[in-house]
Scaffold this motif. Structure first.
Motif, PDB file in Angstrom:
ATOM      1  N   PRO A  82       0.559  -1.053  -0.066  1.00 26.92           N
ATOM      2  CA  PRO A  82      -0.079   0.117  -0.274  1.00 26.92           C
ATOM      3  C   PRO A  82       0.518   1.121  -0.139  1.00 26.92           C
ATOM      4  CG  PRO A  82      -0.680  -1.602   1.465  1.00 26.92           C
ATOM      5  CD  PRO A  82       0.715  -2.346   1.012  1.00 26.92           C
ATOM      6  N   GLY A  83       0.294   2.429  -0.787  1.00 27.65           N
ATOM      7  CA  GLY A  83       1.526   3.238  -0.889  1.00 27.65           C
ATOM      8  C   GLY A  83       2.352   3.536  -2.184  1.00 27.65           C
ATOM      9  N   ASP A  84       2.083   2.064  -1.979  1.00 33.58           N
ATOM     10  CA  ASP A  84       3.925   1.441  -2.971  1.00 33.58           C
ATOM     11  C   ASP A  84       3.603   1.559  -4.885  1.00 33.58           C
ATOM     12  OD1 ASP A  84       7.413   1.462  -3.657  1.00 33.58           O
ATOM     13  OD2 ASP A  84       6.424  -0.416  -4.018  1.00 33.58           O
ATOM     14  N   GLY A  85       3.175  -0.096  -4.545  1.00 29.84           N
ATOM     15  CA  GLY A  85       3.009  -0.314  -6.077  1.00 29.84           C
ATOM     16  C   GLY A  85       2.390  -1.738  -5.886  1.00 29.84           C
ATOM     17  N   VAL A  86       2.603  -2.423  -6.652  1.00 35.09           N
ATOM     18  CA  VAL A  86       2.365  -3.671  -6.765  1.00 35.09           C
ATOM     19  C   VAL A  86       3.534  -4.210  -7.435  1.00 35.09           C
ATOM     20  CG1 VAL A  86       1.241  -6.126  -8.317  1.00 35.09           C
ATOM     21  CG2 VAL A  86       0.446  -4.328  -7.594  1.00 35.09           C
TER      22      VAL A  86
ATOM     23  N   GLU B 257       4.338  -2.612 -11.028  1.00 35.98           N
ATOM     24  CA  GLU B 257       3.763  -1.289 -11.785  1.00 35.98           C
ATOM     25  C   GLU B 257       4.132   0.081 -10.178  1.00 35.98           C
ATOM     26  OE1 GLU B 257       2.825   0.675 -13.973  1.00 35.98           O
ATOM     27  OE2 GLU B 257       2.485  -1.536 -15.485  1.00 35.98           O
ATOM     28  N   LYS B 258       3.589   1.324 -10.378  1.00 38.83           N
ATOM     29  CA  LYS B 258       3.824   2.083  -9.323  1.00 38.83           C
ATOM     30  C   LYS B 258       2.664   2.977  -8.464  1.00 38.83           C
ATOM     31  CE  LYS B 258       7.672   1.416  -7.611  1.00 38.83           C
ATOM     32  NZ  LYS B 258       7.825   1.336  -5.980  1.00 38.83           N
ATOM     33  N   GLU B 259       2.003   2.653  -7.544  1.00 38.41           N
ATOM     34  CA  GLU B 259       0.997   3.717  -7.713  1.00 38.41           C
ATOM     35  C   GLU B 259       0.583   5.071  -8.204  1.00 38.41           C
ATOM     36  OE1 GLU B 259      -1.414   4.212  -3.841  1.00 38.41           O
ATOM     37  OE2 GLU B 259      -0.818   2.034  -3.641  1.00 38.41           O
ATOM     38  N   GLY B 260      -0.030   5.771  -8.375  1.00 43.50           N
ATOM     39  CA  GLY B 260      -0.663   6.843  -9.117  1.00 43.50           C
ATOM     40  C   GLY B 260      -1.208   7.177 -10.215  1.00 43.50           C
ATOM     41  N   GLU B 261      -1.386   7.914 -11.451  1.00 42.40           N
ATOM     42  CA  GLU B 261      -2.354   8.130 -12.642  1.00 42.40           C
ATOM     43  C   GLU B 261      -2.271   7.250 -13.083  1.00 42.40           C
ATOM     44  OE1 GLU B 261      -3.575  11.205 -15.251  1.00 42.40           O
ATOM     45  OE2 GLU B 261      -1.572  11.756 -14.526  1.00 42.40           O
ATOM     46  N   GLY B 262      -3.952   6.469 -13.292  1.00 41.70           N
ATOM     47  CA  GLY B 262      -3.577   5.367 -13.899  1.00 41.70           C
ATOM     48  C   GLY B 262      -3.259   4.085 -13.472  1.00 41.70           C
ATOM     49  N   PHE B 263      -3.440   4.089 -11.609  1.00 38.01           N
ATOM     50  CA  PHE B 263      -2.020   3.034 -11.258  1.00 38.01           C
ATOM     51  C   PHE B 263      -3.182   1.436 -11.934  1.00 38.01           C
ATOM     52  CE2 PHE B 263      -2.041  -0.034  -7.073  1.00 38.01           C
ATOM     53  CZ  PHE B 263      -0.779  -0.869  -8.176  1.00 38.01           C
ATOM     54  N   TYR B 264      -4.556   1.631 -10.997  1.00 39.47           N
ATOM     55  CA  TYR B 264      -6.053   0.560 -11.212  1.00 39.47           C
ATOM     56  C   TYR B 264      -5.796   0.409 -13.337  1.00 39.47           C
ATOM     57  CZ  TYR B 264      -6.481   1.404  -5.937  1.00 39.47           C
ATOM     58  OH  TYR B 264      -6.319   0.937  -5.835  1.00 39.47           O
ATOM     59  N   GLU B 265      -6.014   1.021 -13.763  1.00 37.06           N
ATOM     60  CA  GLU B 265      -5.767   0.876 -15.618  1.00 37.06           C
ATOM     61  C   GLU B 265      -4.688   0.054 -16.021  1.00 37.06           C
ATOM     62  OE1 GLU B 265      -8.861   3.660 -14.318  1.00 37.06           O
ATOM     63  OE2 GLU B 265      -6.386   3.417 -13.263  1.00 37.06           O
ATOM     64  N   ARG B 266      -3.454   0.601 -15.199  1.00 34.27           N
ATOM     65  CA  ARG B 266      -2.561  -0.259 -16.052  1.00 34.27           C
ATOM     66  C   ARG B 266      -2.354  -1.464 -15.286  1.00 34.27           C
ATOM     67  NH1 ARG B 266       1.250   2.040 -13.159  1.00 34.27           N
ATOM     68  NH2 ARG B 266       0.397   4.318 -12.312  1.00 34.27           N
TER      69      ARG B 266
END
Length: 353
Positions: free
Chosen positions: A97-101, A113-122
């Motif tokens: 959480p807060g970093d990414g997957v 994939e880093k969190e930020g704009e379009g994270f879930y879409e990516r």
């Protein structure tokens, strides 16, 4: 329409992640399935202390297990692979959480994939090719191999030599003893669904005639390819109705399954009569064209993507194609010619993107 199903016991952070990912999947053509009636994709929330598997009922269901971690793993393969296998997953998503997957696949591909704009879409875009792929892992064994081939021929001898050479080059990694990670029941389940005979990577094949080719079996010691029907099999075709690879075997041998990449080799041999051999290794070469998605091994879609790159090559009989986040497929006139051509040019580390 493609469907997805949520399974497991998510923490509050993973629950929020799954909700965001679910919305992104729905925007890309998926529908949430409320029952377990053969969904295309299962999002399986697991815990470190007890990674509960999702027992799929069909090969067509792909499982992405989601594991929450306090920080990004330093060595994703060694730290995460046991969880991926124990949860019987196609891919593991280690979520911080807060970093990414961090993604990890059965074939040892790993990327972030880093969190930020379009994270879930990516993240959804990463999963979509996996969930929409069609596995070609069924084998049909036909006991009609000519007696004069029961002990092999000069082509299978060339496979034996090539396997020994790959071992010398340290290109047959088997870093994870799957038999030690999984209990017997789960190991049988994985083998039945995916044709995995062990974690021995790489495969090789040689053309026998216009319609047939010899190919290494799944999960065998590639450094000691000897027994016909057990270490090396004769591929005679593909049956689209059964979605199965057809194999000629000696009548007195209980055969092993052929390598999961047989559909890929079948496509290449069928289209390019000049290709006499194909080698697949978990290594890389600078500047090679690569497939656009990280399709799972053994899928029709990966085979099509590789076949397309071979078709686009200046000389399809001497093509080198990158499989994204995975390795190389190399064509040649013979295995000896391939090995001579690539010696000293391979990078042991596959770039992960």
């Amino acid at each position: 329409m493609w469907t997805y199903f949520i399974h497991g016991d998510p923490s509050p952070s993973v629950q929020a992640f799954l909700e965001g990912l679910g919305k992104a999947l729905e925007a890309q053509g998926f529908r949430l399935e409320l029952t377990e009636e053969a969904p295309n994709l299962v999002l399986n929330a697991i815990r470190k202390e007890a990674p509960r598997p999702y027992r799929r009922k069909a090969q067509a269901t792909f499982v992405a297990s989601v594991l929450e971690l306090p920080q990004k793993p330093e060595d994703p393969i060694r730290e995460l692979y046991p969880y991926l296998v124990r949860a019987l997953s196609n891919v593991l998503l280690a979520y911080v959480p807060g970093d990414g997957v961090t993604f990890l696949t059965l074939e040892l591909g790993h990327y972030e994939e880093k969190e930020g704009e379009g994270f879930y879409e990516r993240v959804a875009a990463r999963l979509r090719p996996i969930a929409c792929s069609r596995l070609v892992l069924n084998n049909v064994f036909i006991p009609d191999l000519e007696p004069e081939l029961w002990q092999g021929d000069e082509l299978t001898e060339s496979m034996h030599r090539a396997g020994k050479k790959l071992k010398e080059w340290d290109l047959l990694p088997a870093p994870f003893p799957i038999e030690e990670i999984l209990p017997p029941e789960d190991l049988r389940h994985v083998k039945r669904l995916y044709g995995i005979g062990g974690l021995s990577y790489g495969n090789l094949s040689v053309r026998k005639d216009e319609t047939r080719f010899w190919m290494s079996a799944s999960g065998v010691d590639k450094a000691n390819l000897r027994e016909i029907g057990r270490d090396i099999l004769m591929v005679k075709g593909y049956d689209p109705e059964q979605n199965a690879i057809l194999l000629s075997v000696p009548p007195h041998v209980e055969p092993r399954r052929v390598s999961v990449d047989a559909i890929e080799h079948w496509m290449i041999y069928r289209e390019h009569p000049g290709v006499g051999a194909i080698l697949h290794v978990h290594a890389w070469m600078e500047g090679v064209p690569a497939t656009p998605f990280n399709y799972p091994c053994g899928t029709y879609e990966l085979a099509q993507a590789v076949a397309e790159k071979v078709r686009e090559a200046k000389d399809p009989t001497q093509a080198v194609v990158g499989l994204k986040n995975h390795g190389l497929t190399i064509t040649g006139r013979s295995l000896d010619e391939i090995l001579e051509r690539i010696e000293g040019k391979l990078l042991r580390t596959v770039p992960m993107t």
